[in-house]
Each structure stands twice: as structure tokens, then as C-alpha cells.
Write a protein that holds these residues in place. Sequence first.
Motif, PDB file in Angstrom:
ATOM      1  N   ALA A 166      26.877  31.275  47.620  1.00 29.17           N
ATOM      2  CA  ALA A 166      28.143  31.434  48.329  1.00 29.17           C
ATOM      3  C   ALA A 166      27.880  31.325  49.831  1.00 29.17           C
ATOM      4  CB  ALA A 166      28.774  32.774  47.996  1.00 29.17           C
ATOM      5  N   VAL A 167      28.550  30.363  50.449  1.00 27.29           N
ATOM      6  CA  VAL A 167      28.356  30.122  51.885  1.00 27.29           C
ATOM      7  C   VAL A 167      29.645  30.503  52.609  1.00 27.29           C
ATOM      8  CG1 VAL A 167      27.793  28.400  53.633  1.00 27.29           C
ATOM      9  CG2 VAL A 167      26.808  28.209  51.326  1.00 27.29           C
ATOM     10  N   ALA A 189      25.984  26.102  41.473  1.00 29.12           N
ATOM     11  CA  ALA A 189      27.282  25.994  42.138  1.00 29.12           C
ATOM     12  C   ALA A 189      27.153  26.433  43.591  1.00 29.12           C
ATOM     13  CB  ALA A 189      28.319  26.863  41.428  1.00 29.12           C
ATOM     14  N   VAL A 190      27.679  25.630  44.496  1.00 28.60           N
ATOM     15  CA  VAL A 190      27.786  26.027  45.894  1.00 28.60           C
ATOM     16  C   VAL A 190      29.269  26.250  46.174  1.00 28.60           C
ATOM     17  CG1 VAL A 190      27.337  25.418  48.290  1.00 28.60           C
ATOM     18  CG2 VAL A 190      25.735  24.714  46.503  1.00 28.60           C
ATOM     19  N   VAL A 191      29.605  27.501  46.525  1.00 24.30           N
ATOM     20  CA  VAL A 191      31.008  27.859  46.737  1.00 24.30           C
ATOM     21  C   VAL A 191      31.211  28.341  48.170  1.00 24.30           C
ATOM     22  CG1 VAL A 191      31.249  28.482  44.298  1.00 24.30           C
ATOM     23  CG2 VAL A 191      30.744  30.266  45.982  1.00 24.30           C
ATOM     24  N   GLY A 192      32.424  28.164  48.651  1.00 24.16           N
ATOM     25  CA  GLY A 192      32.739  28.596  50.004  1.00 24.16           C
ATOM     26  C   GLY A 192      34.097  28.051  50.405  1.00 24.16           C
ATOM     27  N   PRO A 193      34.577  28.463  51.573  1.00 24.73           N
ATOM     28  CA  PRO A 193      35.935  28.117  51.980  1.00 24.73           C
ATOM     29  C   PRO A 193      36.154  26.623  52.228  1.00 24.73           C
ATOM     30  CG  PRO A 193      34.851  29.525  53.627  1.00 24.73           C
ATOM     31  CD  PRO A 193      33.883  29.339  52.514  1.00 24.73           C
ATOM     32  N   ALA A 194      37.378  26.187  51.993  1.00 26.43           N
ATOM     33  CA  ALA A 194      37.797  24.839  52.375  1.00 26.43           C
ATOM     34  C   ALA A 194      38.314  24.894  53.818  1.00 26.43           C
ATOM     35  CB  ALA A 194      38.876  24.326  51.427  1.00 26.43           C
ATOM     36  N   ASP A 195      39.527  25.378  53.987  1.00 25.82           N
ATOM     37  CA  ASP A 195      40.140  25.371  55.323  1.00 25.82           C
ATOM     38  C   ASP A 195      39.463  26.308  56.310  1.00 25.82           C
ATOM     39  OD1 ASP A 195      42.116  23.525  54.597  1.00 25.82           O
ATOM     40  OD2 ASP A 195      43.322  25.101  53.684  1.00 25.82           O
ATOM     41  N   GLY A 196      39.028  27.442  55.858  1.00 24.96           N
ATOM     42  CA  GLY A 196      38.546  28.437  56.797  1.00 24.96           C
ATOM     43  C   GLY A 196      37.059  28.365  57.104  1.00 24.96           C
ATOM     44  N   ALA A 197      36.406  27.288  56.707  1.00 25.69           N
ATOM     45  CA  ALA A 197      34.960  27.203  56.922  1.00 25.69           C
ATOM     46  C   ALA A 197      34.643  27.124  58.417  1.00 25.69           C
ATOM     47  CB  ALA A 197      34.394  25.997  56.191  1.00 25.69           C
ATOM     48  N   THR A 212      36.681  32.233  47.515  1.00 28.11           N
ATOM     49  CA  THR A 212      35.230  32.413  47.379  1.00 28.11           C
ATOM     50  C   THR A 212      34.904  33.794  46.836  1.00 28.11           C
ATOM     51  OG1 THR A 212      34.959  30.956  49.282  1.00 28.11           O
ATOM     52  CG2 THR A 212      33.039  32.271  48.635  1.00 28.11           C
ATOM     53  N   LEU A 213      35.640  34.795  47.314  1.00 26.71           N
ATOM     54  CA  LEU A 213      35.384  36.153  46.836  1.00 26.71           C
ATOM     55  C   LEU A 213      35.646  36.257  45.333  1.00 26.71           C
ATOM     56  CD1 LEU A 213      34.547  39.040  47.424  1.00 26.71           C
ATOM     57  CD2 LEU A 213      36.919  39.553  48.039  1.00 26.71           C
ATOM     58  N   SER A 214      36.642  35.513  44.850  1.00 26.11           N
ATOM     59  CA  SER A 214      36.892  35.554  43.399  1.00 26.11           C
ATOM     60  C   SER A 214      35.693  34.987  42.645  1.00 26.11           C
ATOM     61  CB  SER A 214      38.181  34.790  43.043  1.00 26.11           C
ATOM     62  OG  SER A 214      38.003  33.392  43.086  1.00 26.11           O
ATOM     63  N   GLU A 215      35.050  33.998  43.218  1.00 26.37           N
ATOM     64  CA  GLU A 215      33.874  33.401  42.573  1.00 26.37           C
ATOM     65  C   GLU A 215      32.671  34.339  42.634  1.00 26.37           C
ATOM     66  OE1 GLU A 215      35.115  28.777  43.343  1.00 26.37           O
ATOM     67  OE2 GLU A 215      34.483  29.983  45.054  1.00 26.37           O
TER      68      GLU A 215
END
Lengths: 159, 159, 159, 159
Positions: free
Chosen positions: B103-104, B9-17, B110-113
Motif C-alpha cells: 500500500a503506497v 497487488a500495489v494499491v494506493g490513491p488515484a486522485d489524491g496521490a 486504499t484503507l478498505s484494501e
Amino acid sequence: MSLVGRYVAVVGPADGARPTDLSHAEQVGRELAATGAVMLTGGHHGVMEAAARGARAAGGVSIGLLPGLDRAAGSPEHTYLLPTGLGELRNGLLVRAADAVVAVGCSWGTLSEIALARRTGVPLVLLDPWELPEDVGVVASDASAAVAWVSTVLRPHGH
Amino acid sequence: MSLVGRYVAVVGPADGARPTDLSHAEQVGRELAATGAVMLTGGHHGVMEAAARGARAAGGVSIGLLPGLDRAAGSPEHTYLLPTGLGELRNGLLVRAADAVVAVGCSWGTLSEIALARRTGVPLVLLDPWELPEDVGVVASDASAAVAWVSTVLRPHGH
Amino acid sequence: MSLVGRYVAVVGPADGARPTDLSHAEQVGRELAATGAVMLTGGHHGVMEAAARGARAAGGVSIGLLPGLDRAAGSPEHTYLLPTGLGELRNGLLVRAADAVVAVGCSWGTLSEIALARRTGVPLVLLDPWELPEDVGVVASDASAAVAWVSTVLRPHGH
Amino acid sequence: MSLVGRYVAVVGPADGARPTDLSHAEQVGRELAATGAVMLTGGHHGVMEAAARGARAAGGVSIGLLPGLDRAAGSPEHTYLLPTGLGELRNGLLVRAADAVVAVGCSWGTLSEIALARRTGVPLVLLDPWELPEDVGVVASDASAAVAWVSTVLRPHGH
């Protein structure tokens, strides 16, 4: 000032709870119950059980949402116990079902609940959290301050 | 050395990237695909889309697990998109379905993940996280280092 | 006529599948794959495995959504396997992620999927179902008829 | 003979409930409450509301597990209402959290609950169901018979 019918989740560690976390949680449970709030927890021991014990002592009600399938795995201090079988996804269910969240102490599971509360906009107050980004929210100085903050947030507009 | 059949899994922000998050995510996606990994994401834009674009560029496969009910809300860079209707509970599903998590950048989602990966013991590597407790896990210096760490963790014992 | 990008769930019994259910499922999987559909199943043996085998034989893709936490419990005939840990709630996830459902044979688990498809309006075709209320939906006479019905339902308007 | 601490789900149609379904549900709720059972429902109107009204009239407790995110969408006849945001997957949660299920009338949603109860082995009694396979379970002749059956099933061994 009453919070009748309001649902407040009290979250915090099971195994890793410190003595101060337990005393904070019990006081939060007691004082929340006195406001008429319905308390939600993850149904287990540690902070969850202490909060349920406090609510019970004050004549209040707690509903524990268990991660597993076995109701008997929950702490009997709770008034009601519902097995969800969702594993750690019940953390999200707990935050979702609450009008406000009080986090007492911290653990990785608790942090997931804190993060989901922030992500979904559920009002959140923390007692003795880990060092987290500054904007994590309101950090209360003691249990009474945490409950007072919740009461303010949940107070109906105009009252 | 191949990771065929491994799910990351690659996780990270949508809007705030941030721009660096997007370039990191795209490179992680590209390099993971080159190892034969199947990439999982939350199906949306930002880091998720960038990672899917990278995987696609390298001939790899990505599966996006969407929080809502509408497949069309997902980023078309993904090979497959599955609407879960679980809202933020899909964060937990994503971590649960993965053999490792990258986590990117960070956000509350993302922190929840990150927290759920730590809670449930799924191997985790981070790129440019928020300031978190020291034991959050391995922080990689760049995208290649993150993928190299994942490869080591997922390598079958004895190979 | 192509169904590229369309997701079709094939549901049916694991343990209780009859020989005709298995041959029907394999043919449904083969013919669906030939239309370009992505097949979704519950990831287990019986009807699910037979459908995945058919899809694989025709060069198609199947994604199995497992009820448990162990990817290794899934049938290796699937292209991808995702453990959901939701138990029987994954039946609802499967229906939710699908644009159409083909039910082959029946069991109590299968009936829950049939009922949820009807409840949520996902197009449904059945092969050899139990005796159910008449308006359960379209009962196909054979595998080809079931796939033809799905193709019609998923055909973009105006084509 | 008391069922203190036992959780019984009463399921049935919202919109499609017939007058006899509503009167059956109210009586089931009243008689279950008299046994000390905690009643679980889907939190909505129709059969769920009628059962909650019955429980309330007898001084009992009902917990409604809502499919959506809005507590205000639930019927105020319930003692407690928990929004799950799971959509129709809450049907599975409801069955899972119950020690026994009483199905009053039928609908596609109700049938999914009946099927999941059978699939997962939760004791089930039905009042005025659709025509279903014969082995669906015990069909009670009236509300009192349904509650009597539940009492027998939940009675602790040796009492």
C-alpha cells in the motif's frame, strides 16, 4: 418522525466485540426498529447478532447478508438471512445496499466497511471506533445519539 | 532470488496521490518486476498507473482490475486490463487475488484494501500510510525496503 | 490482420469435455493467440486447459479467472491465474471482461456463460453446442471458422 | 404443511414476459406465500413484479435483489429491495441465496439462472420454459403444480 422503508446497516466485530459494543448494538437495533428502519447486518454473531436481537425486541426487521454459502451459519436473531458466498466482498455489498451505516466498535472487517462507506459516500456514524483519521465522520456519544443522527440524515428533505 | 509466478497487488490513491506516492509506486513497480512478480492493481491512474509504468519499464507485467465495465477507462500503462463491473467490490477481489499487498500512500479506497488484507491474512507492507492502529503491519521506510519485505514473505520455505 | 489488445473468453466444460471439444479448444486457443488476442478462461481443466495449451503453443497469453480462492487449483497451462472466490459468479465476470466469447461444447456452467453473453450483448460464437433456441447466435462449423468470426467481429470499424 | 423460513427464488423475464407468464408468476407468489416461504426475485418488473404482487396479496414477504445501485429502480410490489450493483452477476447471487428456484417463462437472463441452478444443484422447477435439453429438470403443468413440487422438495426429511 418515521424512517419507514429506509435501510440502515449496523456493522461491527463478531468475535472481538466488547460487552459495551454488544449493549450499544442491541440499543441501536432497538431504536432503529422503532423508527421503522429495515436493518441490514453481516448476519453473524457479536455486534450483528446483538443489533438483530434489538431490532426483534422492538418488533423490527433485520436482514443478514452472510459471507458464506450456509444459511445455518447465520445468527437466528435475524428475521431473514441471505447467504452471498462472496466472502469478505459481502462487506461491500452490505454498505452498498444501505442508506446509512452505523459502526459499533471496530475490527479489520469493520474498518473495511467504514472505509467503503467513506469511499462511496454512504452516511456513516461511529460508536467507539479505533483511532482513525479525524475526518472519518461523526462519532456519536451513545446509541441514542447515533440513531438520532441517522434519523436526521435520512429524513426526507423538507420534512 | 526470484519471485516468478508470485502475484503482488500495489494499491494506493488515484486522485489524491502525492508526488512522493507516485515516485514510490513507480519504484515499487520497477523493483517488483525485477523479481519476476506479476503486479496487480486497480487499473486506474495515480499510484496504480505509476506502479504499472515502473513494472513496464523493468520489462514486467501488470494486470489492472477495473471497477467499471469500460476497459478504456483504465490506464494504458498496464499490460492487461480487466473490467470487473464490481464497483468498489473490486477492492476485495484485488486483495483476494494477491499473494501480498503493497500500500503506497492512503485514501478511503486504499484503507478498505488495507483492512481487507488484514482481515483475510494477506501479507501487507505500507509506505507512508495514514495514522492507523499500531498493529496495521509493517511500515517500510522506502520503496526498496517494501519490495525486500515482500520478497522475504513470498520466498518459498527452505530457500 | 491483428487483434492486438483484444480479450476473448473461451468457455466450455471441465469434466464433461469430449475429445472433440478438447481438440477444438486447443485449436481455437492456438489460432486466437496467432491473432494477438489475450485469451480469458475459467482457469480449470477440460476445455479451459486445452485452450490455454493452444495459446501457449502459439506464444500467446491466457488469463484464468478461478472460481475458488486457491491459485494452485488452476491449470498450469495458463500464463496467469487469478483466484476470484466468487464461485459460479465468476462465470459472469469472465463474460463481462471479454470482448467476445467462444463456447466450445456445453455444460450447465457453459450454458450460464452463453446466456449471460446473450443477455449482455457480448459477441458469441459456438462450436458443438447443445440444442438451444435458434437465435442463440452463430454456430461455427470448426475451430478456424470460430476464430475467423471473432476476428471479423472485433475488427476495428473501417479496417 | 408449512415452509416457514424457506427461501424460494422466482425468476423470469422483465420486458419479455407474456400475459400467461405474469398470471403464472402472480399465482406462484400467492401460493408460495401461503406456505410461509420467503420469496426472492430480481426486484424488477414483469415476472418479478407479478410474483411480488402475488406474495403481497397473500400476506407474504418478497425480497428483490436488484442488479443496479438504485433502490428506486425496483418494483414497489416487493416488501424489501436491496441494490447489489453486481449487474447480471446478481442472477448468480439470487440462485445462491435460494433453497429452490421457480422459473416462469424464459429469457436469456432467466436461462442464466436456470443454468446456474442446475450447475450448483439448487432444486428447480419450470413453467413454460424454452425448448431446453430434456434433463433441465421438472416442468410443471401449472402454477399450483410448481408450488406443490417446491413444497415436496423443501419438506424436511421425515415429515
